[in-house]
Design a protein around this motif. Structure first.
Motif, short mmCIF file in Angstrom:
data_model
loop_
_atom_site.label_atom_id
_atom_site.label_comp_id
_atom_site.label_asym_id
_atom_site.label_seq_id
_atom_site.Cartn_x
_atom_site.Cartn_y
_atom_site.Cartn_z
N ILE A 40 45.60 22.32 50.60
CA ILE A 40 46.85 23.41 50.18
C ILE A 40 47.87 24.08 50.55
O ILE A 40 49.44 23.69 50.55
N ALA A 41 48.12 23.66 52.57
CA ALA A 41 49.76 23.94 52.93
C ALA A 41 50.42 22.82 52.71
O ALA A 41 51.43 23.30 52.70
N GLU A 42 49.68 21.83 53.06
CA GLU A 42 50.78 20.75 52.55
C GLU A 42 51.26 20.55 51.22
O GLU A 42 51.95 19.68 51.30
N LEU A 43 51.18 20.66 50.44
CA LEU A 43 51.01 20.64 49.09
C LEU A 43 52.45 21.92 48.65
O LEU A 43 53.45 21.28 48.52
N ALA A 44 51.98 23.37 49.37
CA ALA A 44 52.97 24.03 48.68
C ALA A 44 53.88 24.89 50.00
O ALA A 44 55.03 25.20 50.13
N GLY A 45 53.90 23.94 50.90
CA GLY A 45 54.91 24.03 52.17
C GLY A 45 54.50 25.30 53.24
O GLY A 45 53.44 26.15 52.64
N PRO A 46 55.26 25.73 53.93
CA PRO A 46 54.73 26.84 54.71
C PRO A 46 55.41 28.42 54.59
O PRO A 46 55.58 29.07 54.94
N SER A 47 56.56 27.95 52.93
CA SER A 47 56.86 29.14 52.84
C SER A 47 56.27 30.39 52.20
O SER A 47 56.32 31.71 52.81
N GLU A 48 54.88 30.54 52.19
CA GLU A 48 53.95 31.37 51.54
C GLU A 48 52.14 30.87 52.54
O GLU A 48 52.17 30.07 51.71
N PRO A 49 52.48 32.46 53.07
CA PRO A 49 51.16 32.00 53.69
C PRO A 49 49.49 31.85 52.84
O PRO A 49 49.62 32.18 51.29
N THR A 50 48.67 31.29 53.07
CA THR A 50 47.87 30.90 52.16
C THR A 50 46.22 32.44 52.55
O THR A 50 46.63 32.26 53.72
N PRO A 51 45.53 32.18 51.04
CA PRO A 51 44.57 32.92 51.88
C PRO A 51 43.29 32.66 52.68
O PRO A 51 42.90 33.12 53.81
N GLY A 52 43.49 31.06 52.87
CA GLY A 52 43.34 30.36 54.26
C GLY A 52 43.90 30.88 55.56
O GLY A 52 42.99 31.19 56.85
N ALA A 53 45.03 31.05 55.77
CA ALA A 53 45.50 31.11 56.71
C ALA A 53 45.40 32.51 57.17
O ALA A 53 45.09 32.84 58.46
N ALA A 54 45.99 33.54 55.85
CA ALA A 54 45.34 34.89 56.15
C ALA A 54 44.23 35.38 56.28
O ALA A 54 44.47 36.22 57.97
N HIS A 55 42.88 34.53 56.16
CA HIS A 55 41.44 34.87 56.90
C HIS A 55 41.61 34.60 58.60
O HIS A 55 41.30 35.06 58.70
N ASP A 56 42.08 33.34 58.80
CA ASP A 56 41.85 33.10 60.45
C ASP A 56 42.83 33.60 60.36
O ASP A 56 41.50 34.44 62.04
#
Length: 303
Positions: free
Chosen positions: A274-290
């Motif tokens: 998802i991060a590769e697809l969307a780019g770093p502009s918006e944190p994913t829920p996975g990134a927020a969880h980590d």
């Protein structure tokens, strides 16, 4: 009055074209000759030119009929048809941009990579869509969550597809599609986080309501690349688990939560893609969880 051949000559089209539109009611004849041949007045030339202009925009014959059936062709019918045609053209352009990026991806890889990538891309629906990702989350999430909670999770977890993807984004989405259509959850009741299991006593609706809020609170710090730290976002994160389990947020609970989350099954590959697809502009829920889990572990390590 013109014959069908004379009208065709004035319009610069073939007799077959005039007869085609006449037979379909788009170009009514004005009269018939004594021998029964069609005759057209000068107004037919303007109407035929209008038909050709509409067909040049790739409007279907029924849509042309809708427009010409109005008293004023420039009113609502033409506006609606043009809007629909613009949507259709936009969809086709988006599909072509995805196809172009996919071809570039295959062109620029090694022969060893090409077959695997071709199979991945070939499994993606055309045009690409995120239905598989939505189904994945509906399987992964606990059963009987309220619809509003599911909608809030899907809104954050299912990606928006770029209109003009890069080859790398096409590859990320193809891998994401393969991941979400595979047996990545191990089947119902298996490989699920503890909070998804009814025998653990959690109230998943309470948990996920709180997690959505906690991830939102953590996002500004993640965007600013601040290291994980305690504060409102972490307290909200822990409180979501505590309230969903009907207990209080205590140091003992935090230690137990840290151990539980460290042992829970994860879908890290999903969030990576998802991060590769969307780019770093918006944190994913996975990134927020980590980020929040690291903040919890850091807090506990200082005690």
């Amino acid at each position: 009055m013109w014959s069908i051949g004379e009208l065709a000559e004035h319009a610069g089209v073939t007799v077959k074209t005039v007869r085609f539109y006449s037979d379909r009611g788009l170009l009514p004849e004005d009269a018939r000759s004594s021998g029964g041949h069609r005759r057209y007045g000068p107004a037919a030339l303007d109407r035929l030119r209008t038909i050709r202009s509409l067909r040049a925009l790739d409007l279907s014959v029924p849509d042309v009929g809708r427009v010409l059936g109005q008293e004023d062709p420039l009113e609502d019918a033409l506006e609606d048809v043009i809007a629909g045609q613009l949507r259709d053209v936009g969809s086709r352009l988006a599909a072509l941009r995805w196809q172009e990026a996919a071809l570039q991806l295959l062109r620029d890889c090694t022969p060893e990579e090409r077959l695997e990538r071709l199979r991945l891309i070939g499994a993606v629906p055309a045009p690409p869509n995120t239905a598989a990702a939505a189904r994945f989350w509906r399987r992964w999430l606990p059963p009987r969550l309220p619809a509003r909670v599911v909608s809030a999770i899907l809104e954050r977890a299912v990606p928006q597809l770029p209109d003009a993807p890069t080859p790398a984004q096409v590859l990320a989405f193809a891998r994401l599609h393969a991941f979400t259509t595979g047996d990545c959850t191990g089947g119902p009741g298996h490989c699920q986080p503890a909070a998804h299991r009814p025998d653990e006593g959690y109230r998943p609706a309470v948990l996920y309501d709180g997690l959505v809020e906690a991830y939102t609170l953590a996002s500004p710090a993640i965007r600013a690349q601040r290291p994980p730290h305690d504060g409102e976002a972490l307290d909200c994160f822990v409180s979501a688990y505590a309230r969903s389990h009907g207990t209080r947020d205590t140091p003992v609970f935090r230690h137990g939560l840290s151990r539980q989350l460290a042992a829970d099954p994860r879908v890290d590959l999903y969030w990576q893609l998802i991060a590769e697809l969307a780019g770093p502009s918006e944190p994913t829920p996975g990134a927020a969880h980590d980020w929040l889990l690291t903040a919890l572990d850091s807090e506990l390590a200082r005690q």
